[in-house]
Scaffold this active site. Structure first.
Site, mmCIF file in Angstrom:
data_model
loop_
_atom_site.group_PDB
_atom_site.id
_atom_site.type_symbol
_atom_site.label_atom_id
_atom_site.label_comp_id
_atom_site.label_asym_id
_atom_site.label_seq_id
_atom_site.Cartn_x
_atom_site.Cartn_y
_atom_site.Cartn_z
ATOM 1 N N LYS A 261 0.819 -1.195 0.000
ATOM 2 C CA LYS A 261 0.000 0.000 0.000
ATOM 3 C C LYS A 261 0.864 1.261 0.000
ATOM 4 C CE LYS A 261 -3.073 -2.337 3.222
ATOM 5 N NZ LYS A 261 -3.575 -2.279 4.597
ATOM 6 N N ASP B 236 14.515 -1.201 0.878
ATOM 7 C CA ASP B 236 15.288 -1.469 2.092
ATOM 8 C C ASP B 236 16.255 -2.624 1.784
ATOM 9 O OD1 ASP B 236 16.059 -1.703 4.725
ATOM 10 O OD2 ASP B 236 14.172 -2.480 5.457
ATOM 11 N N PHE C 268 13.745 3.575 10.774
ATOM 12 C CA PHE C 268 12.401 3.207 10.332
ATOM 13 C C PHE C 268 11.576 4.477 10.181
ATOM 14 C CE2 PHE C 268 8.198 1.518 10.151
ATOM 15 C CZ PHE C 268 8.376 0.353 9.438
ATOM 16 N N ASP D 122 3.795 3.170 6.608
ATOM 17 C CA ASP D 122 3.129 2.892 7.883
ATOM 18 C C ASP D 122 4.051 2.256 8.908
ATOM 19 O OD1 ASP D 122 3.348 0.322 6.535
ATOM 20 O OD2 ASP D 122 2.006 -0.444 8.081
HETATM 21 P P1 IMP Z 1 12.493 -4.573 1.246
HETATM 22 O O1 IMP Z 1 11.992 -5.835 0.621
HETATM 23 O O2 IMP Z 1 13.299 -4.866 2.488
HETATM 24 O O3 IMP Z 1 13.246 -3.684 0.307
HETATM 25 O O4 IMP Z 1 11.251 -3.824 1.844
HETATM 26 C C1 IMP Z 1 10.440 -3.009 1.135
HETATM 27 C C2 IMP Z 1 9.151 -2.761 1.866
HETATM 28 O O5 IMP Z 1 9.327 -2.804 3.288
HETATM 29 C C3 IMP Z 1 8.648 -1.373 1.571
HETATM 30 O O6 IMP Z 1 7.834 -1.358 0.414
HETATM 31 C C4 IMP Z 1 7.895 -1.036 2.845
HETATM 32 O O7 IMP Z 1 6.581 -1.514 2.764
HETATM 33 C C5 IMP Z 1 8.633 -1.780 3.934
HETATM 34 N N1 IMP Z 1 9.592 -0.901 4.630
HETATM 35 C C6 IMP Z 1 10.946 -0.967 4.598
HETATM 36 N N2 IMP Z 1 11.504 0.009 5.356
HETATM 37 C C7 IMP Z 1 10.469 0.725 5.864
HETATM 38 C C8 IMP Z 1 10.391 1.893 6.702
HETATM 39 O O8 IMP Z 1 11.385 2.486 7.155
HETATM 40 N N3 IMP Z 1 9.140 2.325 6.983
HETATM 41 C C9 IMP Z 1 8.006 1.727 6.524
HETATM 42 N N4 IMP Z 1 8.042 0.648 5.733
HETATM 43 C C10 IMP Z 1 9.259 0.139 5.405
#
Ligand code: IMP
Length: 174
Positions: free
Chosen positions: A37, A97, A146, A153
């Site tokens: 979302k 991330d 974060f 969210d």
């Molecule tokens: P990844 O697979 O670790 O790159 O994570 C991506 C997803 O994790 C993003 O689309 C977010 O939904 C969530 N996410 C990663 N870091 C944060 C943060 O600092 N705040 C909120 N959501 C996060």
């Protein structure tokens, strides 16, 4: 709550990303694929600034549940409606991330044989990357904190904030 990126800075960045995309996709009709979302506000602002012909669609994947820590497990929850075969795709992300979610999405979309796939992400946390990923359009690189707001969210809260802030219960990280 500590504001990391103000509403004004976000708006200016969205304008400049849209300008770059407009220049790169002249005479094309790209498909903006928002990853739900978290990307919904960014996507809405970006396509209005883009202002040219485009199509939009959404995908939803789950990777985080209600906690702040990535499980590394990615599950497809909502698939595309539009046929992307032979089309230019822009994957619109709120934040990258570890890169695991985006890598999964890109592999999945490649199977549909689009003409091209590029990422547009508002935020990038390069320090926590687990897989290499090519990001063509990046809004802001941020430290390993974060963050919440502007669609992002913590346990489904704070998405409505017009700015990006550092989440204060950081010590509650599971
Ligand atoms: P990844 O697979 O670790 O790159 O994570 C991506 C997803 O994790 C993003 O689309 C977010 O939904 C969530 N996410 C990663 N870091 C944060 C943060 O600092 N705040 C909120 N959501 C996060």
């Amino acid at each position: 709550m500590k504001i990391l990126i103000s509403e004004e800075k976000i708006a200016a960045k969205v304008r400049s990303l849209a300008k770059q995309i407009r220049a790169d996709y002249q005479n094309e009709t790209p498909i903006f694929v928002g990853i739900l979302k978290g990307s919904f506000l960014f996507m809405a602002d970006l396509i209005r600034e883009y202002g040219e012909d485009c199509e939009i669609d959404f995908m939803a994947v789950s990777s985080y549940g209600n906690s702040k820590k990535g499980s590394g497990i990615v599950r497809l929850i909502k698939d595309l409606h539009i046929n992307v075969n032979g089309r230019h795709i822009l994957i619109i992300e709120d934040i990258i991330d570890t890169g695991l979610t985006s890598t999964y999405i890109k592999q999945y979309l490649k199977l549909r044989k689009p003409k091209s796939i590029e990422f547009v992400t508002l935020l990038d946390k390069p320090d926590t990357r687990k897989v290499k990923i090519d990001l063509k359009y990046v809004g802001f690189s941020i430290p390993n904190k974060f963050v919440i707001g502007y669609g992002l969210d913590y346990a489904e809260k704070y998405r409505q904030l017009p700015y990006i802030a550092v989440c204060e219960d950081e010590e509650n990280l599971e």
